[in-house]
Design an enzyme around this catalytic site. Structure first.
Site, PDB file in Angstrom:
ATOM      1  N   HIS A   1      -8.859   0.255  18.310  1.00 55.19           N
ATOM      2  CA  HIS A   1      -8.361   1.227  17.368  1.00 55.19           C
ATOM      3  C   HIS A   1      -9.939   1.811  16.740  1.00 55.19           C
ATOM      4  CE1 HIS A   1      -6.680   4.450  14.958  1.00 55.19           C
ATOM      5  NE2 HIS A   1      -6.770   3.755  14.442  1.00 55.19           N
TER       6      HIS A   1
ATOM      7  N   ASP B   1      -2.954   6.737  17.966  1.00 56.02           N
ATOM      8  CA  ASP B   1      -3.716   6.789  19.263  1.00 56.02           C
ATOM      9  C   ASP B   1      -2.730   7.314  20.124  1.00 56.02           C
ATOM     10  OD1 ASP B   1      -5.903   5.834  18.490  1.00 56.02           O
ATOM     11  OD2 ASP B   1      -5.625   3.856  18.527  1.00 56.02           O
TER      12      ASP B   1
ATOM     13  N   GLY C   1       0.358  -1.161   0.047  1.00 52.84           N
ATOM     14  CA  GLY C   1      -0.019   0.094  -0.397  1.00 52.84           C
ATOM     15  C   GLY C   1       0.667   1.348   0.204  1.00 52.84           C
ATOM     16  N   ALA C   2       2.120   0.739  -0.560  1.00 50.54           N
ATOM     17  CA  ALA C   2       3.239   2.793  -0.032  1.00 50.54           C
ATOM     18  C   ALA C   2       2.833   3.129  -1.151  1.00 50.54           C
ATOM     19  CB  ALA C   2       4.626   1.555  -0.880  1.00 50.54           C
ATOM     20  N   ALA C   3       2.134   3.109  -2.104  1.00 55.41           N
ATOM     21  CA  ALA C   3       1.684   4.342  -3.324  1.00 55.41           C
ATOM     22  C   ALA C   3       0.363   5.412  -2.661  1.00 55.41           C
ATOM     23  CB  ALA C   3       1.419   4.071  -4.303  1.00 55.41           C
TER      24      ALA C   3
HETATM   25  P1  NAD Z   1      -4.950   5.469   0.214  1.00 56.35           P
HETATM   26  O1  NAD Z   1      -6.540   5.126  -0.182  1.00 56.35           O
HETATM   27  O2  NAD Z   1      -4.739   6.880   0.340  1.00 56.35           O
HETATM   28  O3  NAD Z   1      -3.513   4.462   0.454  1.00 56.35           O
HETATM   29  C1  NAD Z   1      -4.422   3.688   0.297  1.00 56.35           C
HETATM   30  C2  NAD Z   1      -3.435   2.517  -0.803  1.00 56.35           C
HETATM   31  O4  NAD Z   1      -3.860   1.289  -0.619  1.00 56.35           O
HETATM   32  C3  NAD Z   1      -3.257   3.014  -2.068  1.00 56.35           C
HETATM   33  O5  NAD Z   1      -2.804   3.280  -2.856  1.00 56.35           O
HETATM   34  C4  NAD Z   1      -4.071   1.190  -3.023  1.00 56.35           C
HETATM   35  O6  NAD Z   1      -3.877   1.511  -4.036  1.00 56.35           O
HETATM   36  C5  NAD Z   1      -3.797   0.947  -2.126  1.00 56.35           C
HETATM   37  N1  NAD Z   1      -4.522  -0.877  -1.756  1.00 56.35           N
HETATM   38  C6  NAD Z   1      -5.626  -1.078  -1.839  1.00 56.35           C
HETATM   39  N2  NAD Z   1      -5.799  -2.788  -2.238  1.00 56.35           N
HETATM   40  C7  NAD Z   1      -4.220  -2.834  -2.291  1.00 56.35           C
HETATM   41  C8  NAD Z   1      -3.817  -4.118  -1.977  1.00 56.35           C
HETATM   42  N3  NAD Z   1      -4.826  -4.888  -2.550  1.00 56.35           N
HETATM   43  N4  NAD Z   1      -2.811  -4.237  -2.302  1.00 56.35           N
HETATM   44  C9  NAD Z   1      -2.032  -3.475  -1.969  1.00 56.35           C
HETATM   45  N5  NAD Z   1      -1.829  -1.826  -2.152  1.00 56.35           N
HETATM   46  C10 NAD Z   1      -3.353  -1.569  -2.622  1.00 56.35           C
HETATM   47  O7  NAD Z   1      -5.446   5.275   2.221  1.00 56.35           O
HETATM   48  P2  NAD Z   1      -4.478   6.133   3.315  1.00 56.35           P
HETATM   49  O8  NAD Z   1      -5.252   6.479   3.634  1.00 56.35           O
HETATM   50  O9  NAD Z   1      -3.028   5.363   2.934  1.00 56.35           O
HETATM   51  O10 NAD Z   1      -4.907   4.819   4.780  1.00 56.35           O
HETATM   52  C11 NAD Z   1      -5.437   3.783   4.579  1.00 56.35           C
HETATM   53  C12 NAD Z   1      -5.683   2.559   5.193  1.00 56.35           C
HETATM   54  O11 NAD Z   1      -4.973   2.856   7.013  1.00 56.35           O
HETATM   55  C13 NAD Z   1      -7.264   3.264   5.687  1.00 56.35           C
HETATM   56  O12 NAD Z   1      -8.403   1.467   6.045  1.00 56.35           O
HETATM   57  C14 NAD Z   1      -6.638   3.638   7.091  1.00 56.35           C
HETATM   58  O13 NAD Z   1      -7.950   3.910   6.952  1.00 56.35           O
HETATM   59  C15 NAD Z   1      -5.829   3.463   7.627  1.00 56.35           C
HETATM   60  N6  NAD Z   1      -5.299   3.749   8.244  1.00 56.35           N
HETATM   61  C16 NAD Z   1      -5.383   3.415  10.083  1.00 56.35           C
HETATM   62  C17 NAD Z   1      -4.531   3.951  10.674  1.00 56.35           C
HETATM   63  C18 NAD Z   1      -4.472   3.259  12.274  1.00 56.35           C
HETATM   64  O14 NAD Z   1      -4.437   4.039  13.316  1.00 56.35           O
HETATM   65  N7  NAD Z   1      -3.753   1.900  11.894  1.00 56.35           N
HETATM   66  C19 NAD Z   1      -4.530   5.708  10.560  1.00 56.35           C
HETATM   67  C20 NAD Z   1      -4.471   6.223   9.593  1.00 56.35           C
HETATM   68  C21 NAD Z   1      -5.388   5.025   8.869  1.00 56.35           C
HETATM   69  C1  LMR Z   2      -6.889   7.234  12.793  1.00 48.88           C
HETATM   70  O1  LMR Z   2      -7.083   6.985  13.841  1.00 48.88           O
HETATM   71  O2  LMR Z   2      -6.931   8.515  12.456  1.00 48.88           O
HETATM   72  C2  LMR Z   2      -6.863   6.374  11.621  1.00 48.88           C
HETATM   73  O3  LMR Z   2      -8.094   4.864  11.954  1.00 48.88           O
HETATM   74  C3  LMR Z   2      -7.760   6.593  10.177  1.00 48.88           C
HETATM   75  C4  LMR Z   2      -9.377   7.151  10.367  1.00 48.88           C
HETATM   76  O4  LMR Z   2     -10.624   6.654  10.002  1.00 48.88           O
HETATM   77  O5  LMR Z   2     -10.177   7.599  11.458  1.00 48.88           O
END
Ligand code: NAD
Ligand code: LMR
Length: 338
Positions: free
Chosen positions: A202, A175, A33-35
């Site tokens: 979370h 968090d 999901g690096a992009a």
């Molecule tokens: P984003 O949409 O900007 O990026 C997600 C990336 O995942 C995209 O580049 C997409 O092409 C890629 N992707 C989709 N399907 C894929 C696959 N099968 N294999 C590889 N890559 C794939 O989203 P983001 O803002 O980077 O957030 C990503 C995730 O992280 C979301 O689910 C978000 O809710 C979560 N998140 C979690 C936390 C936490 O505290 N754990 C915090 C922020 C966001």
């Molecule tokens: C966060 O805590 O920022 C992430 O889990 C993204 C979200 O959907 O709130």
């Protein structure tokens, strides 16, 4: 001449063995999901990390561009890009640590659980790849809903016969990062001097900051406790609303994930006393997955620390959190078992 590596710029010249043999000793890390919004700044922060010798950037879109860009940074890690499912094997083979921020993000009005339908399948298929191609790697799951995606990954690993609960960690570090920031604001101190344990899970009320255990020891008024708990539990929503449809936390998350990954790598290296909060397979409560403080070591999670003394407010909040956690976990488990 060394074989061309995926992710090398077209036509690039390199003296024999420069890139592969000349890479600094260190760990191999893949970001799946690096992009994305998190993936790009996280990739940049990992490229700066001197503990990393090889950085693999995998996504289903745009990794050639992100890889070309980041690979020009004059730091030690060799960066390679991988695009699409047919290159997942190359992305994962030989990795010590796999960080997964792949998946869709919230828009205003959504809960993290609203992401389940899309992200559950993404985490399942990427976990299948980990089980096949780097079953011994440490795995950091960022994709939401973390309360369900960690059980999903665990079930995939169990099915594949590769499950090691010590090596699967849901990343709740944001968090803690938020809690430290908000508590420091209230106390009027430097956030770097504050440590707030955040346990549970979370999402919303499952995020339980233990304000009675803040370091340095601090007393809060009931009003401050209410304000801080609400701000920490809804920090994600605060960012989602401020971004107004353009996604959720990406920069603070990349920062938190990079700090967490650094702790994992230092632990793998053998550094002592590495303590982090993480959402893991747990026996701290009767709920099978729970976030709490863990001590990390060469084998991953080496010790799950007890919750410590809770006050009445924290005990009541814990009971509410457990109900929601149990159903999110069950949903994840059922998704893989179905
Ligand atoms: P984003 O949409 O900007 O990026 C997600 C990336 O995942 C995209 O580049 C997409 O092409 C890629 N992707 C989709 N399907 C894929 C696959 N099968 N294999 C590889 N890559 C794939 O989203 P983001 O803002 O980077 O957030 C990503 C995730 O992280 C979301 O689910 C978000 O809710 C979560 N998140 C979690 C936390 C936490 O505290 N754990 C915090 C922020 C966001
Ligand atoms: C966060 O805590 O920022 C992430 O889990 C993204 C979200 O959907 O709130």
């Amino acid at each position: 001449p060394i074989p061309k590596l995926e992710g090398d710029a077209p036509g690039c010249l390199t003296r024999a063995n420069c890139r592969s043999k000349g890479a600094a000793p260190g760990f191999k890390v893949a970001i799946l999901g690096a992009a994305g919004g998190i993936g790009q700044p996280l990739s940049m922060l990992m490229k700066i990390n001197p503990l990393i010798s090889v950085l693999h950037l995998y996504d289903v879109v745009n990794t050639p561009g992100v890889t070309a860009d980041i690979s020009h940074m004059d730091t030690g890690a060799v960066v390679r890009g991988f695009l699409g499912a047919s290159q997942l094997e190359g992305a994962l083979t030989g990795m010590d640590l796999v960080i997964i921020p792949a998946g869709v993000a919230r828009k205003p009005g959504m809960t993290r659980d609203d992401l389940f339908n899309i992200n559950a399948g993404i985490v399942k298929s990427l976990s299948e790849g980990v089980a096949r191609f780097c079953p011994k790697a440490l795995v950091n799951i960022i994709s939401n809903p973390v309360n369900s995606t960690v059980p999903i990954a665990a079930e995939v690993f169990k099915k594949a016969g590769t499950y090691d609960p010590k090596r699967l960690l849901g990343v709740t570090k944001l968090d803690v990062v938020r809690a430290n920031t908000f508590v420091a604001e209230v106390l009027g101190v430097d956030p770097r001097d504050v440590d707030v344990p955040v346990v549970g899970g979370h999402a919303g009320i499952t995020i339980l900051p233990l304000l009675s255990q803040v370091k340095p020891p601090s007393a809060f008024t009931p009003k401050e406790v209410e304000y801080l708990t609400d701000r920490i539990q809804n920090g994600g929503t605060e960012v989602v609303e401020a971004k107004a449809g353009a996604g959720s936390a990406t920069l603070s998350m990349a920062f938190a994930a990079a700090k967490f990954a650094e702790s994992c790598l230092r632990a793998l290296r053998g550094d002592a006393g590495i303590i982090e909060c993480a959402y893991i397979d747990s026996q701290v409560t009767e709920i099978p997955y729970f976030a709490s403080k863990v001590r990390l070591g060469r084998g991953g999670i080496e010790e799950v620390l007890p919750l410590g003394p809770l006050n009445d407010y924290e005990r009541e909040s814990l009971e509410k959190a457990k109900k929601e956690l149990a159903s999110s976990i069950e949903k994840g488990v059922a998704f893989v078992k179905k």
